[in-house]
Design a protein around this motif. Structure first.
Motif, PDB file in Angstrom:
ATOM      1  N   SER A 382       0.827  -1.209   0.000  1.00 37.93           N
ATOM      2  CA  SER A 382       0.000   0.000   0.000  1.00 37.93           C
ATOM      3  C   SER A 382       0.858   1.255   0.000  1.00 37.93           C
ATOM      4  N   PHE A 383       1.927   1.239   0.785  1.00 42.26           N
ATOM      5  CA  PHE A 383       2.813   2.393   0.838  1.00 42.26           C
ATOM      6  C   PHE A 383       3.429   2.656  -0.534  1.00 42.26           C
ATOM      7  N   ASP A 384       3.876   1.587  -1.202  1.00 45.75           N
ATOM      8  CA  ASP A 384       4.591   1.737  -2.475  1.00 45.75           C
ATOM      9  C   ASP A 384       3.661   1.946  -3.666  1.00 45.75           C
ATOM     10  N   THR A 385       2.558   1.194  -3.709  1.00 48.50           N
ATOM     11  CA  THR A 385       1.722   1.194  -4.919  1.00 48.50           C
ATOM     12  C   THR A 385       0.284   1.620  -4.678  1.00 48.50           C
ATOM     13  N   GLY A 386      -0.099   1.854  -3.429  1.00 50.56           N
ATOM     14  CA  GLY A 386      -1.445   2.311  -3.134  1.00 50.56           C
ATOM     15  C   GLY A 386      -2.508   1.287  -3.498  1.00 50.56           C
ATOM     16  N   ILE A 387      -3.682   1.797  -3.847  1.00 51.75           N
ATOM     17  CA  ILE A 387      -4.801   0.936  -4.243  1.00 51.75           C
ATOM     18  C   ILE A 387      -4.474   0.172  -5.518  1.00 51.75           C
ATOM     19  N   VAL A 388      -3.627   0.760  -6.357  1.00 55.09           N
ATOM     20  CA  VAL A 388      -3.270   0.139  -7.640  1.00 55.09           C
ATOM     21  C   VAL A 388      -2.689  -1.255  -7.438  1.00 55.09           C
ATOM     22  N   GLY A 389      -1.906  -1.450  -6.409  1.00 52.20           N
ATOM     23  CA  GLY A 389      -1.341  -2.770  -6.133  1.00 52.20           C
ATOM     24  C   GLY A 389      -2.178  -3.579  -5.169  1.00 52.20           C
ATOM     25  N   LEU A 390      -2.868  -2.893  -4.252  1.00 46.07           N
ATOM     26  CA  LEU A 390      -3.630  -3.595  -3.218  1.00 46.07           C
ATOM     27  C   LEU A 390      -4.828  -4.345  -3.808  1.00 46.07           C
ATOM     28  N   VAL A 391      -5.461  -3.773  -4.827  1.00 46.18           N
ATOM     29  CA  VAL A 391      -6.641  -4.418  -5.429  1.00 46.18           C
ATOM     30  C   VAL A 391      -6.282  -5.741  -6.108  1.00 46.18           C
ATOM     31  N   PRO A 392      -5.292  -5.791  -7.009  1.00 44.93           N
ATOM     32  CA  PRO A 392      -4.964  -7.094  -7.622  1.00 44.93           C
ATOM     33  C   PRO A 392      -4.442  -8.118  -6.622  1.00 44.93           C
ATOM     34  N   LEU A 393      -3.728  -7.674  -5.569  1.00 45.44           N
ATOM     35  CA  LEU A 393      -3.298  -8.606  -4.532  1.00 45.44           C
ATOM     36  C   LEU A 393      -4.516  -9.247  -3.869  1.00 45.44           C
ATOM     37  N   SER A 394      -5.479  -8.416  -3.505  1.00 49.37           N
ATOM     38  CA  SER A 394      -6.692  -8.931  -2.863  1.00 49.37           C
ATOM     39  C   SER A 394      -7.475  -9.833  -3.810  1.00 49.37           C
ATOM     40  N   MET A 395      -7.441  -9.533  -5.095  1.00 41.92           N
ATOM     41  CA  MET A 395      -8.153 -10.363  -6.066  1.00 41.92           C
ATOM     42  C   MET A 395      -7.529 -11.754  -6.168  1.00 41.92           C
ATOM     43  N   ILE A 396      -6.216 -11.863  -5.958  1.00 40.61           N
ATOM     44  CA  ILE A 396      -5.571 -13.184  -5.940  1.00 40.61           C
ATOM     45  C   ILE A 396      -6.186 -14.042  -4.842  1.00 40.61           C
ATOM     46  N   PHE A 397      -6.338 -13.451  -3.652  1.00 38.50           N
ATOM     47  CA  PHE A 397      -6.900 -14.207  -2.531  1.00 38.50           C
ATOM     48  C   PHE A 397      -8.386 -14.493  -2.744  1.00 38.50           C
ATOM     49  N   ILE A 398      -9.114 -13.501  -3.227  1.00 32.51           N
ATOM     50  CA  ILE A 398     -10.564 -13.677  -3.420  1.00 32.51           C
ATOM     51  C   ILE A 398     -10.850 -14.738  -4.478  1.00 32.51           C
ATOM     52  N   SER A 399     -10.154 -14.663  -5.612  1.00 33.95           N
ATOM     53  CA  SER A 399     -10.396 -15.626  -6.691  1.00 33.95           C
ATOM     54  C   SER A 399      -9.983 -17.039  -6.275  1.00 33.95           C
ATOM     55  N   SER A 400      -8.890 -17.143  -5.496  1.00 39.35           N
ATOM     56  CA  SER A 400      -8.457 -18.456  -5.011  1.00 39.35           C
ATOM     57  C   SER A 400      -9.488 -19.047  -4.060  1.00 39.35           C
ATOM     58  N   PHE A 401     -10.025 -18.205  -3.190  1.00 36.48           N
ATOM     59  CA  PHE A 401     -11.009 -18.691  -2.231  1.00 36.48           C
ATOM     60  C   PHE A 401     -12.327 -19.053  -2.920  1.00 36.48           C
ATOM     61  N   LEU A 402     -12.742 -18.260  -3.896  1.00 35.93           N
ATOM     62  CA  LEU A 402     -13.960 -18.577  -4.646  1.00 35.93           C
ATOM     63  C   LEU A 402     -13.806 -19.889  -5.403  1.00 35.93           C
ATOM     64  N   ARG A 403     -12.595 -20.156  -5.863  1.00 35.92           N
ATOM     65  CA  ARG A 403     -12.328 -21.424  -6.551  1.00 35.92           C
ATOM     66  C   ARG A 403     -12.515 -22.594  -5.591  1.00 35.92           C
ATOM     67  N   LYS A 404     -12.068 -22.417  -4.347  1.00 41.96           N
ATOM     68  CA  LYS A 404     -12.263 -23.470  -3.343  1.00 41.96           C
ATOM     69  C   LYS A 404     -13.750 -23.707  -3.104  1.00 41.96           C
ATOM     70  N   LEU A 405     -14.514 -22.618  -2.973  1.00 39.62           N
ATOM     71  CA  LEU A 405     -15.944 -22.763  -2.746  1.00 39.62           C
ATOM     72  C   LEU A 405     -16.643 -23.402  -3.945  1.00 39.62           C
ATOM     73  N   HIS A 406     -16.110 -23.171  -5.137  1.00 36.23           N
ATOM     74  CA  HIS A 406     -16.677 -23.811  -6.327  1.00 36.23           C
ATOM     75  C   HIS A 406     -16.475 -25.322  -6.283  1.00 36.23           C
ATOM     76  N   LEU A 407     -15.327 -25.752  -5.756  1.00 36.92           N
ATOM     77  CA  LEU A 407     -15.061 -27.180  -5.619  1.00 36.92           C
ATOM     78  C   LEU A 407     -15.959 -27.797  -4.558  1.00 36.92           C
ATOM     79  N   ASN A 408     -16.126 -27.093  -3.456  1.00 35.16           N
ATOM     80  CA  ASN A 408     -16.968 -27.605  -2.386  1.00 35.16           C
ATOM     81  C   ASN A 408     -17.364 -26.454  -1.479  1.00 35.16           C
TER      82      ASN A 408
END
Length: 466
Positions: A382-408
């Motif tokens: 956040s310090f280095d890249t602000g929201i520009v970097g924080l959003v795609p980082l969070s999307m990595i976690f969100i998409s990975s977790f949604l994939r788990k929920l899709h499996l079960n």
């Protein structure tokens, strides 16, 4: 040929995992950082060799693109202003910090089932034995030369308890760093049992070993991590599920489980209430005891966020203050961040803009004024890249977790606890380059005891691996 590839794959996966549990060894001599990216090198080799296809590609690609863009900006800034040549070194350090644990995460994604129980046992019992020797038999480490060897391999290594309110650090520079590895080994011990790789008795011994290491570690961090894990474990709709079981079922077995769950919940709540007294009784000289005593002296009628920062400062830690500054910089830079590596030149200025006087921070009083990295992966980003970097980082976690929920869609309490603790570590409290919080997140995704419970699920999971 396929057997050779499988053996090569297993070797790389286990090497990456083992090195992640011993991240403080100075294997590369010319790197002075206390956490070395050796496991990331093997992770990079794995990704090139086997071309992983199962991880969420788009958010990862977008995230790496942001890092590359910000690095290019830092590079051109250095060319235009050669007097600011340190910026490119800080930018390179930030880039390595951001990418290293990500590579480990991508390499081990959907691959935890390849990790050998014996490899993990070697790591766990090595940490256990060194902790026992440091706490009770420190003279042995010096007498047989282990202290000399480990002092060469680990920065700030100590063969004994650090004294005062601080405990032993194991294979780490300090107890709070070791706390991350201890809680990961605790969670992975349970994972091995749930994956049916070890027996229940051995799991109990491993868990007890981790709790013992937490006891001799004595840091506030290790108690906080276990507490958060426990809170998330018991909070997953526990009361609601108990009520539903009691109301909707007359099964004696189900009602028995619900009753036991309710008793465990009540015991846990009572334990949490009594925890300060227990800690002050059995660990009077520890960081967590210091924290509880300081916390009890706060004025709760006029309590605010800055009081909490002052509390951590009074305990000699600047870490939560640095995390606050990391996120504060998002607003200071209109969401764009100060640039990759900017913490190396702008941290103190941003600290003052956040309304905090560096001369009143104990860390700076004793160590002099110097720029620091925010003490959390997402806070530094956040310090280095602000929201520009924080959003795609969070999307990595969100998409990975949604994939788990899709499996079960069934999310176990264990998985929920690992998820909650990993997010806390990644966003609010972690040695930035340590991969342990990323591995904790992987445990939440790959809790096979619940994610694979039918032939259909097995086939679906197997297809996604290939």
């Amino acid at each position: 040929m396929m057997l050779i590839n499988l053996n090569s794959k297993k070797f790389l996966i286990n090497t990456i995992f083992l090195l992640s549990l011993f991240p403080f060894f100075k294997i590369i001599p010319f790197i002075t950082a206390e956490v070395q990216p050796v496991a990331s090198l093997f992770a990079g080799i794995y990704l090139v060799k086997f071309k992983k296809k199962t991880f969420p590609k788009f958010p990862v690609f977008f995230y790496l693109l942001v890092i590359l863009l910000y690095f290019c900006i830092a590079f051109f800034q250095t060319i235009l202003n050669p007097y600011n040549e340190d910026l490119i070194y800080y930018a390179l350090e930030s880039a390595l910090i951001f990418i290293s644990p990500l590579l480990i995460f991508l390499a081990l994604f959907d691959n935890l089932h390849f990790i050998s129980a014996n490899i993990f046992k070697f790591a766990l019992y090595s940490w256990l034995y060194i902790s026992i020797l440091q706490n009770y038999f420190s003279g042995i480490l010096s007498a047989i030369g282990i202290n000399f060897v480990l002092s060469l391999l680990i920065s700030r290594f100590s063969n004994e308890s650090l004294g005062g309110s601080r405990g032993v650090a194991g294979f780490a520079p300090e107890p709070s760093y070791a706390a991350h590895v201890i809680v990961l080994m605790f969670a992975f011990s349970i994972f091995l049992y749930r994956s049916r790789k070890i027996l229940k008795k051995e799991c109990y011994f491993m868990v007890f070993s981790c709790l013992f290491m937490a006891y001799v570690n004595r840091s506030a961090s290790v108690v906080l991590f276990f507490f958060i894990f426990l809170i998330f474990y018991i909070s997953k709709f526990r009361i609601i599920s108990i009520n539903q079981k009691i109301i909707t079922s007359t099964s004696r077995k189900v009602n028995k489980k619900a009753t036991i769950s309710l008793i465990l919940l009540l015991c846990t709540l009572i334990g949490v209430y009594c925890l300060p007294t227990i800690i002050l009784t059995f660990l009077p000289n520890s960081r967590i005891a210091d924290f509880l005593l300081a916390f009890s002296s706060l004025n709760y009628q006029h309590f605010n966020f800055f009081d909490l920062l002052d509390l951590t400062n009074n305990l000699g830690s600047q870490r939560q203050i640095s995390v606050y500054v990391g996120y504060f910089n998002i607003f200071e830079t209109y969401g764009l961040g100060s640039g990759l590596g900017s913490w190396g030149t702008n941290f103190l200025d941003t600290l003052e803009k956040a309304g905090i006087n560096p001369s009143e921070i104990n860390f700076f009083i004793y160590n002099g004024l110097r720029n620091l990295k925010p003490y959390a992966y997402a806070a530094l980003l956040s310090f280095d890249t602000g929201i520009v970097g924080l959003v795609p980082l969070s999307m990595i976690f969100i998409s990975s977790f949604l994939r788990k929920l899709h499996l079960n869609r069934k999310l176990s309490q264990y998985s929920w606890a690992c998820l909650g603790l990993s997010m806390f570590l990644l966003y609010f409290n972690s040695v930035v380059s340590l991969p342990t919080s990323w591995l904790m997140f992987l445990l939440s995704l790959q809790d096979k005891h619940y994610s694979i419970n039918s032939n259909e699920d097995v086939n679906k999971y197997t297809n996604l691996l290939h």
